[in-house]
Scaffold this active site. Structure first.
Site, PDB file in Angstrom:
ATOM      1  N   SER A 103      -0.161  -1.777   8.133  1.00 58.77           N
ATOM      2  CA  SER A 103       0.896  -2.262   9.040  1.00 58.77           C
ATOM      3  C   SER A 103       0.591  -3.067  10.296  1.00 58.77           C
ATOM      4  O   SER A 103       1.277  -3.845  10.865  1.00 58.77           O
ATOM      5  CB  SER A 103       1.571  -0.942   9.502  1.00 58.77           C
ATOM      6  OG  SER A 103       2.048  -0.049   8.582  1.00 58.77           O
TER       7      SER A 103
ATOM      8  N   GLY B 112       0.927  -1.320   0.101  1.00 57.05           N
ATOM      9  CA  GLY B 112       0.037   0.106   0.022  1.00 57.05           C
ATOM     10  C   GLY B 112       0.900   1.251  -0.020  1.00 57.05           C
ATOM     11  O   GLY B 112       0.701   2.194  -0.814  1.00 57.05           O
ATOM     12  N   HIS B 113       2.001   1.183   0.930  1.00 60.06           N
ATOM     13  CA  HIS B 113       2.797   2.418   0.951  1.00 60.06           C
ATOM     14  C   HIS B 113       3.611   2.600  -0.440  1.00 60.06           C
ATOM     15  O   HIS B 113       3.840   3.662  -0.860  1.00 60.06           O
ATOM     16  CB  HIS B 113       3.957   2.148   2.105  1.00 60.06           C
ATOM     17  CG  HIS B 113       3.157   2.433   3.462  1.00 60.06           C
ATOM     18  ND1 HIS B 113       3.378   1.039   4.258  1.00 60.06           N
ATOM     19  CD2 HIS B 113       2.525   3.353   4.163  1.00 60.06           C
ATOM     20  CE1 HIS B 113       2.732   1.433   5.480  1.00 60.06           C
ATOM     21  NE2 HIS B 113       2.330   2.784   5.263  1.00 60.06           N
TER      22      HIS B 113
END
Ligand code: PAF
Length: 284
Positions: free
Chosen positions: A188, A36-37
């Site tokens: 996370s 995602g990051h």
């Protein structure tokens, strides 16, 4: 990739880049990076000349101290992922560097009702903490564009409001949520789930998908109640399941009461066996 731990070093590097006419894209994170990051880094790369990522687990946004202590830290792996993704600069400050005068808030931001609904209601003070740190980071990085994920939809609305409050010209780019093949939104916090809990966490995605399938046919209240029942039966403590719309001024409304079409389904629930609180949302 350049790695800076000091504000002055970062500012010096970025001033030079800016003087060379480079447009800066910024991805603020708390580390424990996942795809995602990396999708945010990729979007920033496509839309800027120089990409800055920050990793800082911001103490002022955790209303639960245990959540702060348990927040996953995987810095070596993060550096490797950012290097491979072609990020140009990583800013990795200490708490002292970001909050030299201590953690007590110096500013109070008027985020309006965003602070009293959904995540605002569930995590008192959270968005003030996000505001404090993002304001400080923006002052340092002075990006042209800021990239954040739709998974934290309400955070995006808060940051849009922050940009108005501080009269910033930075453009916020909200990027789509990245999901695993099974549908679980990348987070996370997923690192704190074991294999069984991770499978269980899929109920969040299933609940949202079911709402998306049904919302034009079913009564909204019934849909929400069914989703809460399903999650509770599968070992979740539900904070909320809601259908929301977003007004032009960025505030959230609840169509069930206002008679308008919902835009997003949103959910927050704690997976009880792991104690991990997860959020997700889906565009309808
Ligand atoms: O979304 C996050 O990871 C954090 O809330 C942010 C925006 C980096 C601020 O600490």
């Amino acid at each position: 990739m350049y790695l800076f731990k000091r504000k002055e070093e970062l500012e010096r590097h970025l001033t030079t880049a800016r003087n060379e006419g480079k447009h800066i894209g910024f991805v603020p994170t708390m580390g424990a990076l996942h795809q995602g990051h990396i999708s945010l880094i990729n979007a920033a790369k496509e839309n800027s000349d120089l990409v800055v990522c920050s990793i800082f687990v911001n103490p002022t946004q955790f209303n639960d101290p245990k959540d702060f202590e348990k927040y996953p830290v995987t810095i070596d792996q993060d550096v490797q992922m950012l290097t491979e993704a072609g990020c140009d600069v990583l800013f990795l400050p200490s708490v002292q560097e970001m909050y030299p005068d201590g953690l007590t808030a110096k500013m109070h931001y008027d985020f309006g009702s965003l602070e009293t609904v959904l995540e605002g209601a569930a995590r008192p003070g959270h968005f003030q903490g996000v505001g404090q740190v993002v304001h400080r980071l923006l002052t340092l990085v002075q990006p042209d564009k800021l990239f954040m994920g739709q998974k934290d939809l309400q955070q995006c609305l808060v940051i849009n409001r922050l940009l108005k409050i501080i009269q910033s010209h930075v453009e916020l780019v909200m990027c789509p949520t990245v999901r695993g093949n099974d549908g679980l939104a990348m987070s996370s916090r997923n690192l704190r789930l074991n294999a069984t809990e991770r499978i269980n966490a899929l109920h969040l995605y299933k609940g949202l998908s079911e709402i998306k399938r049904q919302y034009q046919k079913e009564n909204l209240k019934t849909l929400k109640e069914n989703a809460v029942k399903e999650l509770t039966a599968n070992g979740f403590e539900v904070d909320y399941v809601e259908l929301i719309s977003i007004l032009e001024d960025g505030s959230v409304i609840f169509p069930e009461n206002a008679g308008v079409t919902p835009l997003y389904a949103v959910v927050a629930a704690k997976e009880v066996s792991s104690g991990v609180r997860l959020i997700d949302n889906m565009l309808l």
